[in-house]
Motif scaffolding. Structure first.
Motif, mmCIF file in Angstrom:
data_model
loop_
_atom_site.group_PDB
_atom_site.id
_atom_site.type_symbol
_atom_site.label_atom_id
_atom_site.label_comp_id
_atom_site.label_asym_id
_atom_site.label_seq_id
_atom_site.Cartn_x
_atom_site.Cartn_y
_atom_site.Cartn_z
ATOM 1 N N ARG A 17 0.436 -0.842 -0.146
ATOM 2 C CA ARG A 17 0.480 -0.137 0.473
ATOM 3 C C ARG A 17 1.209 1.435 -0.208
ATOM 4 O O ARG A 17 1.097 2.180 -0.894
ATOM 5 C CB ARG A 17 -0.560 0.357 1.011
ATOM 6 N N GLU A 18 1.810 1.705 1.035
ATOM 7 C CA GLU A 18 2.889 2.536 0.511
ATOM 8 C C GLU A 18 3.356 2.823 -0.539
ATOM 9 O O GLU A 18 4.065 3.428 -1.130
ATOM 10 C CB GLU A 18 4.010 1.910 2.551
ATOM 11 N N ALA A 19 4.077 1.780 -0.816
ATOM 12 C CA ALA A 19 4.329 1.144 -2.346
ATOM 13 C C ALA A 19 3.689 1.651 -3.616
ATOM 14 O O ALA A 19 4.298 2.863 -4.319
ATOM 15 C CB ALA A 19 5.238 0.819 -2.937
ATOM 16 N N HIS A 20 1.719 1.999 -3.149
ATOM 17 C CA HIS A 20 1.166 2.867 -4.224
ATOM 18 C C HIS A 20 0.389 4.185 -3.668
ATOM 19 O O HIS A 20 1.040 4.916 -4.653
ATOM 20 C CB HIS A 20 0.405 2.043 -3.905
ATOM 21 N N PHE A 21 0.783 4.093 -2.676
ATOM 22 C CA PHE A 21 0.819 5.742 -2.140
ATOM 23 C C PHE A 21 2.314 6.942 -2.862
ATOM 24 O O PHE A 21 2.116 8.038 -3.163
ATOM 25 C CB PHE A 21 1.119 6.045 -0.973
ATOM 26 N N THR A 22 3.460 6.086 -3.183
ATOM 27 C CA THR A 22 4.176 6.794 -3.415
ATOM 28 C C THR A 22 3.928 6.513 -4.682
ATOM 29 O O THR A 22 4.378 8.520 -5.859
ATOM 30 C CB THR A 22 5.586 5.566 -3.222
ATOM 31 N N LYS A 23 3.814 5.994 -5.478
ATOM 32 C CA LYS A 23 3.400 5.751 -7.391
ATOM 33 C C LYS A 23 2.282 7.175 -7.491
ATOM 34 O O LYS A 23 2.189 8.278 -8.626
ATOM 35 C CB LYS A 23 2.997 4.859 -7.400
ATOM 36 N N ILE A 24 1.317 6.869 -6.527
ATOM 37 C CA ILE A 24 0.095 8.508 -6.452
ATOM 38 C C ILE A 24 0.631 9.713 -6.534
ATOM 39 O O ILE A 24 0.651 10.792 -7.501
ATOM 40 C CB ILE A 24 -0.393 7.745 -5.673
ATOM 41 N N LEU A 25 2.034 9.548 -5.452
ATOM 42 C CA LEU A 25 2.492 11.029 -5.190
ATOM 43 C C LEU A 25 3.301 11.744 -5.780
ATOM 44 O O LEU A 25 3.961 12.642 -6.776
ATOM 45 C CB LEU A 25 2.993 11.469 -3.783
ATOM 46 N N PHE A 26 4.202 10.686 -7.114
ATOM 47 C CA PHE A 26 4.822 10.623 -7.870
ATOM 48 C C PHE A 26 4.609 11.569 -9.472
ATOM 49 O O PHE A 26 4.751 12.404 -9.402
ATOM 50 C CB PHE A 26 5.642 9.745 -8.529
ATOM 51 N N TYR A 27 3.157 10.665 -9.707
ATOM 52 C CA TYR A 27 2.110 11.144 -10.617
ATOM 53 C C TYR A 27 1.542 12.740 -10.267
ATOM 54 O O TYR A 27 1.329 13.567 -10.971
ATOM 55 C CB TYR A 27 0.782 10.477 -11.135
ATOM 56 N N ILE A 28 1.374 12.803 -9.309
ATOM 57 C CA ILE A 28 0.519 13.945 -8.857
ATOM 58 C C ILE A 28 2.201 15.199 -9.033
ATOM 59 O O ILE A 28 1.727 16.077 -9.565
ATOM 60 C CB ILE A 28 0.172 14.314 -7.598
ATOM 61 N N ARG A 29 2.714 14.695 -8.583
ATOM 62 C CA ARG A 29 3.781 15.906 -8.702
ATOM 63 C C ARG A 29 4.051 16.278 -9.983
ATOM 64 O O ARG A 29 4.953 17.284 -10.036
ATOM 65 C CB ARG A 29 5.326 15.351 -7.968
ATOM 66 N N ILE A 30 4.512 15.624 -10.718
ATOM 67 C CA ILE A 30 4.675 15.336 -12.064
ATOM 68 C C ILE A 30 3.832 15.353 -13.008
ATOM 69 O O ILE A 30 4.055 16.169 -14.604
ATOM 70 C CB ILE A 30 5.764 14.252 -12.849
ATOM 71 N N GLY A 31 2.443 15.701 -12.619
ATOM 72 C CA GLY A 31 1.519 16.359 -13.824
ATOM 73 C C GLY A 31 0.787 15.485 -14.062
ATOM 74 O O GLY A 31 0.213 15.810 -15.200
ATOM 75 N N ASP A 32 0.706 14.429 -14.113
ATOM 76 C CA ASP A 32 0.292 13.220 -14.671
ATOM 77 C C ASP A 32 -1.215 12.727 -14.054
ATOM 78 O O ASP A 32 -1.251 12.254 -13.488
ATOM 79 C CB ASP A 32 0.594 11.737 -15.272
ATOM 80 N N LYS A 33 -1.995 13.231 -14.144
ATOM 81 C CA LYS A 33 -3.819 13.495 -13.809
ATOM 82 C C LYS A 33 -4.529 11.878 -13.971
ATOM 83 O O LYS A 33 -4.658 11.260 -13.310
ATOM 84 C CB LYS A 33 -4.495 14.346 -13.842
ATOM 85 N N GLU A 34 -4.435 11.629 -15.524
ATOM 86 C CA GLU A 34 -4.529 10.238 -16.011
ATOM 87 C C GLU A 34 -4.279 9.097 -15.146
ATOM 88 O O GLU A 34 -5.234 8.611 -14.500
ATOM 89 C CB GLU A 34 -4.999 10.303 -17.656
#
Length: 82
Positions: A17-34
């Motif tokens: 779960r923590e790894a998934h959260f890290t991936k979510i935050l990465f996509y949010i930071r780089i601006g990849d909404k989809e």
């Protein structure tokens, strides 16, 4: 991606779960909404504690405000009320 695979193979459910959260935050930071929304859906499908579930809703709400996506904002507010 490697972190999620490693967590699935060698660690426990909470680390996955923590790894998934890290991936979510990465996509949010780089601006990849989809990709961020896709990863949010994957993570919401897993068993998540209440605090992390609220974090997911707030991340979705944050993206809705950033992209001025009023449908996403409305759905996020409805989820937060539940």
């Amino acid at each position: 991606m490697y972190r999620i695979v490693d967590a699935k193979e060698n660690l426990g459910e909470s680390e996955v779960r923590e790894a998934h959260f890290t991936k979510i935050l990465f996509y949010i930071r780089i601006g990849d909404k989809e990709k961020a929304l896709e990863q949010l859906k994957v993570t919401q499908g897993k068993k998540v504690v209440v605090g992390k579930r609220m974090d997911l809703v707030f991340y979705t709400l944050q993206m809705g405000f950033f992209y001025m996506d009023f449908d996403l904002i409305s759905r996020s507010i409805d989820k937060a009320k539940k």
